[in-house]
Design a protein around this motif. Structure first.
Motif, PDB file in Angstrom:
ATOM      1  N   LYS A  11       0.875  -1.155   0.000  1.00 19.29           N
ATOM      2  CA  LYS A  11       0.000   0.000   0.000  1.00 19.29           C
ATOM      3  C   LYS A  11       0.922   1.216   0.000  1.00 19.29           C
ATOM      4  O   LYS A  11       1.992   1.181   0.596  1.00 19.29           O
ATOM      5  CB  LYS A  11      -0.894   0.031   1.246  1.00 19.29           C
ATOM      6  N   ILE A  13       1.510   5.709  -0.141  1.00 16.40           N
ATOM      7  CA  ILE A  13       1.066   7.094  -0.063  1.00 16.40           C
ATOM      8  C   ILE A  13       1.886   7.823  -1.116  1.00 16.40           C
ATOM      9  O   ILE A  13       3.108   7.672  -1.186  1.00 16.40           O
ATOM     10  CB  ILE A  13       1.295   7.704   1.331  1.00 16.40           C
ATOM     11  N   TYR A  14       1.208   8.575  -1.959  1.00 22.08           N
ATOM     12  CA  TYR A  14       1.870   9.229  -3.076  1.00 22.08           C
ATOM     13  C   TYR A  14       1.638  10.738  -3.017  1.00 22.08           C
ATOM     14  O   TYR A  14       0.725  11.230  -2.356  1.00 22.08           O
ATOM     15  CB  TYR A  14       1.335   8.679  -4.415  1.00 22.08           C
ATOM     16  N   LYS A  27      -3.575   8.053  -0.889  1.00 20.83           N
ATOM     17  CA  LYS A  27      -3.130   6.681  -0.671  1.00 20.83           C
ATOM     18  C   LYS A  27      -3.708   5.788  -1.754  1.00 20.83           C
ATOM     19  O   LYS A  27      -4.765   6.078  -2.326  1.00 20.83           O
ATOM     20  CB  LYS A  27      -3.529   6.177   0.705  1.00 20.83           C
ATOM     21  N   ASP A  28      -3.009   4.721  -2.030  1.00 18.05           N
ATOM     22  CA  ASP A  28      -3.457   3.724  -2.999  1.00 18.05           C
ATOM     23  C   ASP A  28      -3.189   2.364  -2.379  1.00 18.05           C
ATOM     24  O   ASP A  28      -2.033   2.000  -2.160  1.00 18.05           O
ATOM     25  CB  ASP A  28      -2.707   3.893  -4.318  1.00 18.05           C
ATOM     26  N   ASN A  31      -1.438  -0.037  -5.076  1.00 18.36           N
ATOM     27  CA  ASN A  31      -0.176   0.406  -5.681  1.00 18.36           C
ATOM     28  C   ASN A  31      -0.259   0.355  -7.206  1.00 18.36           C
ATOM     29  O   ASN A  31       0.633  -0.130  -7.891  1.00 18.36           O
ATOM     30  CB  ASN A  31       0.999  -0.423  -5.167  1.00 18.36           C
ATOM     31  N   GLU A  65       5.600   3.456   1.777  1.00 20.25           N
ATOM     32  CA  GLU A  65       5.092   2.135   1.419  1.00 20.25           C
ATOM     33  C   GLU A  65       4.919   1.296   2.673  1.00 20.25           C
ATOM     34  O   GLU A  65       5.715   1.411   3.606  1.00 20.25           O
ATOM     35  CB  GLU A  65       6.084   1.390   0.522  1.00 20.25           C
ATOM     36  N   VAL A  72      -0.801   2.878   6.713  1.00 17.50           N
ATOM     37  CA  VAL A  72      -0.986   3.837   5.616  1.00 17.50           C
ATOM     38  C   VAL A  72      -2.068   4.846   5.987  1.00 17.50           C
ATOM     39  O   VAL A  72      -1.901   6.049   5.777  1.00 17.50           O
ATOM     40  CB  VAL A  72      -1.320   3.096   4.300  1.00 17.50           C
ATOM     41  N   ASN A  73      -3.170   4.393   6.554  1.00 18.78           N
ATOM     42  CA  ASN A  73      -4.235   5.304   6.976  1.00 18.78           C
ATOM     43  C   ASN A  73      -3.726   6.316   7.999  1.00 18.78           C
ATOM     44  O   ASN A  73      -4.086   7.493   7.954  1.00 18.78           O
ATOM     45  CB  ASN A  73      -5.414   4.526   7.557  1.00 18.78           C
ATOM     46  N   GLU A  76      -1.000   8.836   6.270  1.00 16.31           N
ATOM     47  CA  GLU A  76      -1.499   9.721   5.207  1.00 16.31           C
ATOM     48  C   GLU A  76      -1.801  11.132   5.729  1.00 16.31           C
ATOM     49  O   GLU A  76      -1.327  12.120   5.168  1.00 16.31           O
ATOM     50  CB  GLU A  76      -2.746   9.135   4.552  1.00 16.31           C
TER      51      GLU A  76
END
Length: 100
Positions: A11, A13-14, A27-28, A31, A65, A72-73, A76
């Motif tokens: 997962k 964060i971009y 976030k994705d 990926n 990543e 990730v949550n 972010e």
């Protein structure tokens, strides 16, 4: 017999950077190479003329990543605040609310 281990999708964060320098952080969980977030289209459109929209280049950078959705949550929102992507002068994120 060959054992096939399960594929773990990272997962991410971009950070998306637009031609005007403003950013969007998201976030994705898959990926995906082609996912560019769910930024508010109306906000972005206001910053670019019809002519500018004809040739439009953005950059996608992976900032973080993890294999953990929870991590990730959690990260972010911290990155949105750290990069000030929620500041309307610097970015397009509308959450968490920018406090100035």
């Amino acid at each position: 017999m060959v054992e096939i281990s399960p594929v773990v999708t990272k997962k991410v964060i971009y950070k998306i950077t637009y031609p005007n320098g403003k950013i969007y952080i998201g976030k994705d969980l898959t990926n995906s190479l082609t996912y560019f977030g769910s930024v508010n289209d109306a906000l972005v459109k206001m910053d670019f003329s019809e002519e500018q929209r004809k040739h439009f280049t953005i950059t996608k950078e992976i900032l973080f990543e993890s294999e953990s959705i929870e991590e990730v949550n959690r990260i972010e929102a911290k990155l949105i605040v750290q990069y000030e992507a929620n500041n309307p002068e610097k970015g397009y994120n509308q959450w968490p609310k920018f406090l100035g």
